[in-house]
Design an enzyme around this catalytic site. Structure first.
Site, PDB file in Angstrom:
ATOM      1  N   GLU A   1      17.262 -42.482 -10.251  1.00 57.67           N
ATOM      2  CA  GLU A   1      16.800 -43.599  -8.411  1.00 57.67           C
ATOM      3  C   GLU A   1      15.481 -44.533  -8.782  1.00 57.67           C
ATOM      4  OE1 GLU A   1      14.574 -39.750  -6.659  1.00 57.67           O
ATOM      5  OE2 GLU A   1      15.638 -38.205  -7.547  1.00 57.67           O
TER       6      GLU A   1
ATOM      7  N   GLU B   1      12.155 -32.027 -11.208  1.00 55.94           N
ATOM      8  CA  GLU B   1      10.846 -31.725 -10.938  1.00 55.94           C
ATOM      9  C   GLU B   1       9.831 -30.790 -11.378  1.00 55.94           C
ATOM     10  OE1 GLU B   1       9.968 -33.669  -7.512  1.00 55.94           O
ATOM     11  OE2 GLU B   1      10.689 -35.482  -7.578  1.00 55.94           O
TER      12      GLU B   1
HETATM   13  C1  XIL Z   1      13.026 -38.730  -0.659  1.00 53.96           C
HETATM   14  C2  XIL Z   1      13.721 -39.717   0.550  1.00 53.96           C
HETATM   15  O1  XIL Z   1      14.313 -40.420  -0.222  1.00 53.96           O
HETATM   16  C3  XIL Z   1      13.146 -39.348   1.160  1.00 53.96           C
HETATM   17  O2  XIL Z   1      14.204 -40.167   2.491  1.00 53.96           O
HETATM   18  C4  XIL Z   1      12.244 -37.712   2.052  1.00 53.96           C
HETATM   19  O3  XIL Z   1      11.884 -37.891   3.032  1.00 53.96           O
HETATM   20  C5  XIL Z   1      11.885 -37.547   1.254  1.00 53.96           C
HETATM   21  O4  XIL Z   1      12.735 -37.299  -0.845  1.00 53.96           O
HETATM   22  N1  XIL Z   1      12.619 -37.590  -5.702  1.00 53.96           N
HETATM   23  C6  XIL Z   1      13.249 -37.028  -5.852  1.00 53.96           C
HETATM   24  C7  XIL Z   1      13.795 -37.342  -4.122  1.00 53.96           C
HETATM   25  O5  XIL Z   1      13.805 -36.442  -6.011  1.00 53.96           O
HETATM   26  O6  XIL Z   1      14.946 -36.676  -3.821  1.00 53.96           O
HETATM   27  C8  XIL Z   1      13.599 -38.205  -2.797  1.00 53.96           C
HETATM   28  O7  XIL Z   1      13.617 -38.638  -1.687  1.00 53.96           O
HETATM   29  C9  XIL Z   1      12.225 -39.660  -3.933  1.00 53.96           C
HETATM   30  C10 XIL Z   1      11.863 -38.678  -5.082  1.00 53.96           C
END
Ligand code: XIL
Length: 369
Positions: free
Chosen positions: A278, A164
């Site tokens: 994701e 990001e």
């Molecule tokens: C999220 C996790 O799922 C949560 O448990 C944590 O509290 C916050 O981060 N984009 C990403 C991930 O790259 O690392 C994030 O994961 C979700 C959004």
């Protein structure tokens, strides 16, 4: 548009979404029949695709859930275990306990491991901001990458090296987000990170992972900045091998139009693999019965994955969690009516939701790669 602006806009458009969800509801029944005796990983493997999910140690200690992951997936990614906040209890200490637990679980079931993430401005330990400064940031970043990537060298399928890094609202001409890394190391921090990771594990696929690239209607400037970044890295000979497209969608997100299609072709033309890293579908703004909502979510899984998998560059599909029993959406995007969210292919009782069949159907109709 920032995520906050998007969410505000999304809330305002609630009524439209409900209408759309109802329209979508009938669509799923027209999805092709799928063989539910085969795991999602098998449906994917038949086409040369890996399927998997994000993992945490807590959920993996739930035997029924661990068994489900082992049966359904061929790859896993650590949800939080390999972020700085988890790995670095103190500036001079590393704790690989959770990361190694995930690795042991995956390797004992013949599954691949994907590392997330080496450089991000979030999930930093509390000591970071008092300890890291312009004088030592570059060394801290490079040491971290070297130690962590070497720890898993030869064992990782891929690493999200940088996560990001683009934010148009920060107003820089190159579109880069104004993170502590950018401020303290300079915009070259991205290429430095990739070089360091490659040196530490020449075999791992190195990916750049990004959010909010998918919506057709408002993500175009971010897509263009991403292609520009990747083109520049490739021109400079930086070892970047893939783009991770996070794919945290809302059930009402419009995806799959000509701008997004062109973007995917441009990324593939750079010789990069594309990974869906994701995926989940937020049902936060959907009204109606659980059945209606599930069908809208399933339709979005099917529409998005069918569109994405038309491209042979797309080699990996990961959902961010496998069951609604364990999903970050419960905490980060709860439903206003307080009912449980249902963004994933299994429900909280570990029974497949309609999204399961939608994902399987999209794999079945993909061509081999
Ligand atoms: C999220 C996790 O799922 C949560 O448990 C944590 O509290 C916050 O981060 N984009 C990403 C991930 O790259 O690392 C994030 O994961 C979700 C959004």
């Amino acid at each position: 548009m920032t995520r906050r602006e998007f969410l505000v806009g999304t809330a305002a458009a609630c009524a439209t979404m409900r209408a759309r969800a109802t329209t979508n509801a009938g669509g799923v029944s027209t999805l092709p029949h799928v063989d539910m005796s085969k795991a999602l990983g098998e449906h994917a493997a038949a086409k040369g695709i890996l399927f998997g999910t994000a993992l945490g140690v807590g959920p993996l200690k739930d035997p029924a859930y661990a068994d489900l992951v082992a049966r359904q997936c061929t790859i896993g990614v650590s949800e939080n275990a390999l972020k700085w906040a988890a790995l670095r209890p103190a500036p001079d200490r590393y704790d690989f306990g959770a990361g190694d637990y995930c690795f042991q679980f995956l390797s004992s079931h013949g599954m691949k491991y994907r590392g997330h993430t080496l450089v991000w401005e979030l999930a930093l330990p509390t000591w970071f901001h008092n300890t890291v400064n312009a004088g030592n940031a570059k060394a801290m970043m490079l040491d971290h990458i070297s130690v962590v990537v070497r720890h898993y060298a030869g064992k990782m399928h891929s690493w999200d090296v940088v996560n990001e890094a683009i934010e148009l609202n920060d107003g820089r001409p190159d579109g880069l987000k104004n993170t502590p890394w950018l401020q303290m190391v300079g915009p070259e921090y991205i290429e430095m990170a990739f070089h360091a990771a490659h040196e530490a594990d020449p075999k791992a696929m190195l990916t750049y992972n990004e959010n909010w690239l998918e919506p057709e209607s408002w993500a175009e400037t971010k897509r263009q900045a991403t292609v520009a970044l990747l083109t520049n890295l490739k021109k400079k000979g930086v070892p970047v091998h893939g783009l991770g497209i996070q794919s945290h969608l809302f059930a009402e997100t419009v995806v799959g139009g000509p701008h997004f299609a062109r973007f995917l072709d441009e990324v593939a033309d750079l010789g990069l693999a594309i990974l869906i890293t994701e995926m989940d579908i937020r049902d936060q703004h959907l009204g109606g019965s659980v059945e209606t909502r599930d069908q809208a979510v399933a339709q979005k899984y099917y529409d998005y994955l069918s569109f994405m998998l038309q491209r042979k560059a797309v080699k990996v599909v990961l959902t961010w969690g496998l069951s609604n029993r364990y999903t970050w959406i419960s905490e980060h995007n709860p439903r206003p009516d307080g009912s449980p969210v249902r963004p994933l292919p299994y429900d909280a009782d570990l029974k497949p939701t309609p999204a399961w069949s939608a994902v399987a159907a999209a794999f079945d109709q993909a061509s081999e790669r």
